[in-house]
Design an enzyme around this catalytic site. Structure first.
Site, PDB file in Angstrom:
ATOM      1  N   CYS A 163       2.705   2.749   8.760  1.00  0.00           N
ATOM      2  CA  CYS A 163       2.975   3.698   8.235  1.00  0.00           C
ATOM      3  C   CYS A 163       3.464   4.943   9.330  1.00  0.00           C
ATOM      4  CB  CYS A 163       1.480   5.048   8.259  1.00  0.00           C
ATOM      5  SG  CYS A 163       1.373   5.923   7.194  1.00  0.00           S
ATOM      6  N   PRO A 200       1.046  -1.412  -0.300  1.00  0.00           N
ATOM      7  CA  PRO A 200      -0.084  -0.116   0.412  1.00  0.00           C
ATOM      8  C   PRO A 200       0.525   1.507  -0.170  1.00  0.00           C
ATOM      9  CG  PRO A 200       0.159  -0.581   3.091  1.00  0.00           C
ATOM     10  CD  PRO A 200       0.808  -2.104   0.595  1.00  0.00           C
ATOM     11  N   LYS A 207       0.270  -5.227   9.313  1.00  0.00           N
ATOM     12  CA  LYS A 207       1.223  -4.293   8.552  1.00  0.00           C
ATOM     13  C   LYS A 207       2.427  -3.918   9.479  1.00  0.00           C
ATOM     14  CE  LYS A 207       4.294  -2.643   4.062  1.00  0.00           C
ATOM     15  NZ  LYS A 207       4.055  -1.329   5.191  1.00  0.00           N
TER      16      LYS A 207
END
Length: 329
Positions: free
Chosen positions: A105, A18, A144
């Site tokens: 992220c 992503p 993730k």
């Protein structure tokens, strides 16, 4: 580890990462055209999906249709368990075959809201979010993360073990801490600690730019597969190439010349259709730049296309812009 251990028919075990502003539906479509085991949507803020009037941006990012042979995971981010669970239900209802939870992220905007990789500093809350999402949907849930927040907080293995216990079916580890952002080199060896801590499949992510990198990452980490991010920019066939080199999948035909220009034109027109002409032209420029860079096209034509606002002129220029400089001279 066999392919059957994956939460979906992930063949080959090569996954598109992503990437915000990059792995939109048009780009996922072009990657799927060549072949991948799985593609992952741009990160979606769960709060944007569960409001009375979800934003068009969130709705478009959550569209999971790509290709019948390549599944899409919809990736969600947030720190409110209720919103994460509700957003997961919405994504499942729209056809997502997998839900991925973002705890990796490093962006300041995301971390500033105490989401993404900031959750690695709050493992108890991270577990509550995971439990809420797993309990809300019937499709597989994946996770993730990074190696940890910084060198003093390397807790990926612990979080992975807790996630496995909560029902997560696959885990991806980017081989850097949040503090590293994207500097230095990904530590594939450090991912091995996570592989050893869990029974579910683990994917290695970070600095995988080709088949040799993928092979080295798998050897160093013991991971069951790889996730490819920036290496696919301008090279949407890269995942298929890695699958062919490592797993005996069909070798993709890498387009050149007119075929490459036709591919880029199709991708370009898909972006204009998806975003609308005005916004699509602007968003498409970075992809055009990556395609030209990968093809070693003329710098003057690259510069021209970065300013061009007429789609017809862009498409007309592509054959020359994608011709390697040594051939154009």
């Amino acid at each position: 580890m066999t392919f059957a251990a994956f939460p979906v028919s992930l063949i080959p075990p090569v996954v598109l990462a992503p990437m915000s502003g990059i792995t939109d539906l048009p780009f996922r479509r072009v990657v799927a055209r060549f072949g991948a085991g799985l593609v992952v949507s741009e990160m979606i803020a769960s709060g944007e999906m569960v409001t009375a009037r979800p934003s068009r941006r969130a709705a478009s990012r959550a569209r999971a249709e790509v290709d019948d042979s390549v599944p899409t995971a919809v990736q969600l981010a947030g720190r409110d368990a209720g919103a994460m669970a509700e957003a997961a239900k919405i994504a499942e209802g729209q056809g997502a075959p997998l839900i991925d939870i973002n705890m990796g992220c490093p962006a300041k905007k995301v971390v500033g809201g105490a989401a993404g990789s900031a959750l690695m500093r709050e493992p108890d809350l991270a577990l509550k979010l995971i439990e809420a999402v797993v309990g809300a949907v019937s499709v597989p849930v994946t996770l993730k993360t990074r190696l940890g927040w910084d060198g003093d907080c390397l807790n990926a293995a612990k979080i992975a073990k807790q996630a496995e216990g909560a029902g997560v079916r696959m885990i991806t580890i980017h081989g850097r801490t949040r503090a590293q952002f994207y500097t230095g080199s990904a530590d594939w060896n450090a991912i091995a600690e996570v592989v050893e801590a869990v029974e579910v499949p683990v994917l290695a992510n970070g600095d995988i730019l080709g088949a040799d990198d993928a092979r080295a990452a798998l050897k160093a980490s013991g991971a069951a597969g790889v996730m490819v991010g920036r290496g696919a920019q301008g090279r949407p066939w890269l995942l298929a190439q890695i699958g062919a080199a490592l797993h005996g999948m069909p070798n993709p035909e890498v387009p050149e010349g007119k075929d490459l220009a036709d591919l880029v034109a199709t991708h370009y027109e898909d972006m204009l259709s998806f975003y609308g002409s005005e916004l699509g032209v602007r968003i498409a420029r970075k992809h055009l730049g990556w395609y030209i860079d990968a093809a070693n096209g003329p710098a003057d034509l690259r510069a021209r296309l970065m300013r061009e606002s007429d789609p017809a002129a862009v498409i007309a220029t592509l054959p020359d812009a994608l011709t390697p400089q040594e051939l154009a001279a």
